[in-house]
Design a protein around this motif. Structure first.
Motif, PDB file in Angstrom:
ATOM      1  N   LEU A 297      58.621 -87.329  -8.663  1.00  0.00           N
ATOM      2  CA  LEU A 297      57.960 -88.631  -8.660  1.00  0.00           C
ATOM      3  C   LEU A 297      56.999 -88.716  -7.476  1.00  0.00           C
ATOM      4  O   LEU A 297      57.316 -88.229  -6.380  1.00  0.00           O
ATOM      5  CB  LEU A 297      58.996 -89.751  -8.561  1.00  0.00           C
ATOM      6  CG  LEU A 297      59.902 -89.939  -9.790  1.00  0.00           C
ATOM      7  CD1 LEU A 297      61.079 -90.844  -9.444  1.00  0.00           C
ATOM      8  CD2 LEU A 297      59.130 -90.500 -10.952  1.00  0.00           C
ATOM      9  N   PRO A 298      55.818 -89.313  -7.667  1.00  0.00           N
ATOM     10  CA  PRO A 298      54.851 -89.363  -6.550  1.00  0.00           C
ATOM     11  C   PRO A 298      55.339 -90.160  -5.356  1.00  0.00           C
ATOM     12  O   PRO A 298      54.929 -89.902  -4.232  1.00  0.00           O
ATOM     13  CB  PRO A 298      53.611 -90.011  -7.191  1.00  0.00           C
ATOM     14  CG  PRO A 298      54.100 -90.675  -8.436  1.00  0.00           C
ATOM     15  CD  PRO A 298      55.296 -89.913  -8.894  1.00  0.00           C
ATOM     16  N   LYS A 408      48.013 -92.742 -11.403  1.00  0.00           N
ATOM     17  CA  LYS A 408      48.608 -91.943 -12.476  1.00  0.00           C
ATOM     18  C   LYS A 408      47.657 -91.883 -13.658  1.00  0.00           C
ATOM     19  O   LYS A 408      46.884 -92.808 -13.903  1.00  0.00           O
ATOM     20  CB  LYS A 408      49.931 -92.558 -12.945  1.00  0.00           C
ATOM     21  CG  LYS A 408      51.104 -92.392 -11.996  1.00  0.00           C
ATOM     22  CD  LYS A 408      52.348 -93.015 -12.606  1.00  0.00           C
ATOM     23  CE  LYS A 408      53.561 -92.881 -11.693  1.00  0.00           C
ATOM     24  NZ  LYS A 408      54.751 -93.545 -12.272  1.00  0.00           N
ATOM     25  N   HIS A 454      46.029 -85.974 -11.059  1.00  0.00           N
ATOM     26  CA  HIS A 454      46.890 -87.155 -11.043  1.00  0.00           C
ATOM     27  C   HIS A 454      47.636 -87.348 -12.359  1.00  0.00           C
ATOM     28  O   HIS A 454      48.138 -88.432 -12.635  1.00  0.00           O
ATOM     29  CB  HIS A 454      46.061 -88.406 -10.738  1.00  0.00           C
ATOM     30  CG  HIS A 454      45.452 -88.394  -9.376  1.00  0.00           C
ATOM     31  ND1 HIS A 454      44.179 -87.909  -9.128  1.00  0.00           N
ATOM     32  CD2 HIS A 454      45.950 -88.774  -8.168  1.00  0.00           C
ATOM     33  CE1 HIS A 454      43.917 -88.026  -7.830  1.00  0.00           C
ATOM     34  NE2 HIS A 454      44.971 -88.540  -7.228  1.00  0.00           N
ATOM     35  N   TYR A 456      50.467 -87.548 -14.923  1.00  0.00           N
ATOM     36  CA  TYR A 456      51.885 -87.859 -14.777  1.00  0.00           C
ATOM     37  C   TYR A 456      52.536 -87.820 -16.147  1.00  0.00           C
ATOM     38  O   TYR A 456      52.099 -88.514 -17.071  1.00  0.00           O
ATOM     39  CB  TYR A 456      52.063 -89.250 -14.145  1.00  0.00           C
ATOM     40  CG  TYR A 456      53.498 -89.710 -14.071  1.00  0.00           C
ATOM     41  CD1 TYR A 456      54.366 -89.217 -13.101  1.00  0.00           C
ATOM     42  CD2 TYR A 456      54.005 -90.635 -14.977  1.00  0.00           C
ATOM     43  CE1 TYR A 456      55.679 -89.630 -13.036  1.00  0.00           C
ATOM     44  CE2 TYR A 456      55.319 -91.065 -14.915  1.00  0.00           C
ATOM     45  CZ  TYR A 456      56.152 -90.553 -13.945  1.00  0.00           C
ATOM     46  OH  TYR A 456      57.460 -90.969 -13.892  1.00  0.00           O
ATOM     47  N   SER A 458      55.878 -88.669 -18.063  1.00  0.00           N
ATOM     48  CA  SER A 458      57.107 -89.439 -17.908  1.00  0.00           C
ATOM     49  C   SER A 458      58.221 -88.834 -18.745  1.00  0.00           C
ATOM     50  O   SER A 458      57.984 -88.048 -19.675  1.00  0.00           O
ATOM     51  CB  SER A 458      56.879 -90.894 -18.318  1.00  0.00           C
ATOM     52  OG  SER A 458      56.610 -90.965 -19.710  1.00  0.00           O
TER      53      SER A 458
END
Length: 819
Positions: A297-298, A408, A454, A456, A458
């Motif tokens: 996670l960032p 994101k 960037h 992402y 999930s």
């Protein structure tokens, strides 16, 4: 109750955007202008969000103030029983073995057939769980002995015995029918249930909370109890399902005497214990991403939100109207220097300032709308203040640098960007290919590189992709191995009656909301707070009024936390489990219900003083009760805000965010129900976490609100830019989609529903794989199989033979012909 039943009253209330439905009481007749001015300068709230409040506060909320005489009643029964069976002395001085022997005797006494005797024993056990307060000198002593006694009670098997008694009380049809016939239900109708639920709540809440000085055997007992509550040990289903059944039975008017506040609190704490709190969920997410080899996670969202500072609220509507009237008279001058805790927390320069100036130059007629937060220049002699001193370099260094969230990008966003670019520069597309950049100009290459940095992925996207593969290749991929987590077992138990559970919770939330009007057909949630004899003095009436308001606030707190907990854990377990709960909530009008909740004077609700400290447990059982007066009740506590009400507001905002995120049709519901002014009023609360979730809800609908709204609310837009996470190619601040039609998005809900049903069918329908089952071709084994026939088959067997066998012509020659 169908979803349509709730629709009309909710929508009618939402069409009034003013504070018409104010809570009655001290704050009902405040001057709104003074209130708005005071809110502009109100200090930030020192509120720390967590799974629950402090232990003492959570225990005190279990009891209504009307139940206060029962503390002494429990103590008297304990002293009478203890003197007759223990060899003198006090409980706190008794050796451990003698304490265990005494509890074992109480356990045996719970099995007697006499209902009144069982109730007396249950009250003795409740007094033990309450910490034997008569032998303690301080509140800390009470909580310490409460903890010791609860672990002893669990170790001796009291919880299982209480569960059997609770099941008996739930199935007690005589009590249910008797309560249903009564015109008015009071505390006396739920005495047995309240005692049992109080003991169980004290056990769950006390064992759930972990402390540093816990003994090793207590830690082992905690893990055992957690596994026991989460597994289907109680009639083949988790304990929470029994409590959900109580909720639905109460809401269907079949058991109006159920003490709903205690049931909801116990249900919330049971789920919090078995599923885990928000901190545990964050750790589970980290482990889940590691297991799927996804990037970490960032940032830790909990830490980021805690580090945020609250922003000053936007100007009230009254201030803006006055400002417009003054400007229309032609009295304009330079802006004054006004001391303001700006919304620009992270950057000193407003990123939208130049755009706003350009807009004003293009449209000089629109300038009377102004930028919110400005002060009328003609009022300079009243409110102008000297300019603040310039910040020193060290002060500048202490400000947070940059934006709080890492941006994101989803993979489908990159696909959409490349599809648009290829159509523009090449004239054709390559589907889902995000790697081929042939023929595209250099700036597009740089853009794609930035987007991929960037990107992402999930857990939900991985779960959806896995589900698609399992649907397309059931034989190749084989059976899915489903981990038996507490959330999975809870979902499996809830699935058959999920819509009933959701509607029941929303009914209770609607009945407890401060903006709800009392209706004759609404459910009565005050059964466990109203005394047998109604108050006859002003003081008693004031005390009962505070108790009723406090009772409703606690119900809202429990339901809001419960819904959020279910959504978050189901989303982690499997996204389609989350989606089906979300759809049931949306179809039961949860979105307008939450908006209706916020369509009130939210500052009054957050600062409500519906607590009397001297009546709270354990204070009321340790200290001598002072004489209550109307003035002391009116003053309330000394806290700046009400923790549970602020907690409830944040939970409801988070739930609304969960329901509307990435869902265009639900975002349009926010627009149709005119949520923007309601949400803007909620920004008056100077608490960073609450403001963050309000700004998130405003962000997703800005493109539908039009350019004029954005121009008039530039400070809100600036706050969104600074506080909410960025999606790099999201045109939330500049896109215009005013003509979006809600019916265009109905296909989205239907497609989602189809995916959910396919998921449930594949994963939980045992008869689904009939087409793929192996066929038995052996005549002997087929004829030897036992066939289940209906009970009445032998009555009509001869008719069946006549109809199906004898009356059917059989072509025997056909067997001899060559096929």
């Amino acid at each position: 109750m169908q979803a349509e039943d709730m629709e009309v009253p909710l929508i009618n209330n939402l069409n009034n955007n003013g504070d018409r439905q104010r809570p009655k009481g001290r704050d009902a007749f405040k001057d709104p202008q003074k209130e708005s001015e005071s809110s502009m300068e109100s200090p930030g709230l020192d509120f720390e969000y967590g799974d629950t409040d402090a232990v003492a506060a959570e225990l005190s909320e279990l009891y209504s103030y009307t139940e206060e005489p029962e503390f002494a009643l429990n103590r008297d029964y304990f002293e009478e029983d203890f003197r007759s069976h223990a060899q003198g002395g006090r409980w706190v001085e008794l050796p451990g073995e003698e304490q265990r022997a005494y509890v074992m005797r109480l356990l045996d006494a719970l099995e007697v057939t006499d209902r009144d005797e069982r109730l007396k024993v249950a009250r003795v056990i409740l007094h033990l769980a309450q910490g034997v307060f008569d032998e303690c000198d301080t509140e800390a002593d009470v909580l310490r002995w409460c903890r010791r006694n609860v672990f002893l009670l669990y170790d001796m098997g009291i919880f299982t015995a209480l569960l059997e008694l609770l099941s008996m009380e739930i199935d007690n049809n005589q009590a249910c029918s008797s309560a249903a016939r009564k015109p008015a239900i009071s505390l006396a109708d739920s005495t047995e249930l309240r005692v049992l639920l109080s003991i169980m709540y004290l056990m769950v809440e006390t064992i759930r909370v972990q402390t540093e000085d816990d003994r090793p055997e207590w830690r082992a007992a905690r893990e055992a109890f957690k596994a026991e509550l989460g597994s289907p040990l109680y009639n083949g289903e988790p304990f929470a399902l029994l409590l959900f059944t109580m909720v639905t039975k109460f809401c269907s008017m079949n058991a109006p005497h159920f003490p709903m506040k205690k049931v909801l609190l116990l249900l919330w704490k049971t789920l919090l214990f078995t599923l885990g709190g928000f901190g545990e969920l964050q750790e589970m997410k980290v482990r889940g991403r590691e297991r799927l080899s996804l990037p970490p996670l960032p940032e830790d969202s909990i830490k980021v939100v805690k580090a945020m500072r609250a922003a000053s609220p936007p100007a009230s509507a009254m201030e803006l109207i006055e400002q417009q009237q003054q400007q229309k008279r032609g009295r304009r001058s330079r802006r004054p220097l006004v001391k303001q805790d700006s919304l620009d927390t992270y950057n000193e320069r407003d990123p939208f300032k130049n755009d706003d100036a350009r807009d004003e130059e293009e449209d000089p007629d629109d300038t009377d709308s102004g930028i919110e937060g400005e002060v009328d220049p003609l009022d300079r002699d009243v409110i102008i203040q000297p300019p603040p001193p310039l910040r020193t370099p060290t002060e500048r260094v202490n400000l947070p640098k940059g934006l709080p969230w890492a941006p994101k990008v989803r993979e489908k966003d990159i696909e959409h960007f490349l599809e648009t670019s290829r159509n523009k520069f090449i004239g054709f597309t390559l589907g889902n290919d995000i790697d081929t950049l042939v023929g595209l100009p250099r700036p597009i290459h740089e853009s794609v590189k930035t987007l991929k940095q960037h990107k992402y992925v999930s857990l939900a996207e991985v779960q959806i992709k896995r589900e698609e593969d399992l649907q397309q290749c059931p034989l190749t991929l084989g059976e899915e191995e489903v981990e038996e987590t507490p959330a999975e077992m809870l979902y499996l138990g809830m699935l058959p009656n999920l819509s009933q559970y959701v509607i029941a919770l929303l009914k209770l939330l609607l009945a407890a909301a401060p903006t709800s009007k009392a209706k004759t057909d609404s459910i009565n949630i005050l059964a466990d707070v109203l005394p047998e004899e109604m108050p006859i003095t002003v003081l008693q009436s004031m005390k009962l009024g505070i108790d009723v308001n406090r009772h409703k606030e606690i119900i809202v707190k429990a339901i809001s936390a419960l819904l959020l907990l279910l959504l978050k854990h189901f989303k982690f377990n499997h996204v389609y489990q989350f989606e089906i709960v979300s759809q049931h909530l949306v179809f039961a009008n949860c979105i307008p219900l939450i908006l209706k909740f916020f369509n009130q004077n939210i500052m009054s609700y957050i600062s409500a003083k519906n607590s009397v400290c001297v009546l709270d447990f354990p204070h009321c059982v340790v200290h001598e009760m002072p004489e209550l007066t109307a003035e002391s009740l009116e003053a309330g506590d000394t806290y700046q805000f009400c923790w549970r009400n602020l907690f409830s507001c944040i939970n409801l905002l988070r739930t609304l965010n969960k329901l509307t995120k990435w869902k265009h049709s639900r975002t349009m519901m926010l627009v149709v129900f005119k949520s923007a002014p309601i949400l803007k009023r909620a920004l008056k609360v100077k608490q960073a976490m609450m403001q963050l979730y309000v700004l998130k809800l405003l962000k997703i609908q800005t493109k539908y609100l039009g350019r004029q709204w954005r121009k008039s609310n530039m400070k809100t837009m600036s706050a969104i830019y600074q506080k909410v996470r960025h999606r790099l190619n999201d045109d939330w601040a500049y896109g215009n989609d005013i003509d979006a039609r809600p019916w265009d998005f109905q296909a989205e809900e239907c497609a989602l529903r189809e995916n959910i049903e396919r998921f449930n069918s594949r994963r939980y329908d045992k008869n689904r794989n009939g087409d793929f089952a192996p066929v038995d071709n052996c005549l002997q084994s087929v004829l030897g199989q036992r066939v289940e026939l209906p009970e009445d088959f032998h009555y009509s067997y001869e008719m069946w033979l006549e109809r199906e066998v004898f009356s059917q012509p059989i072509q025997w020659e056909g067997l001899l012909q060559d096929p």
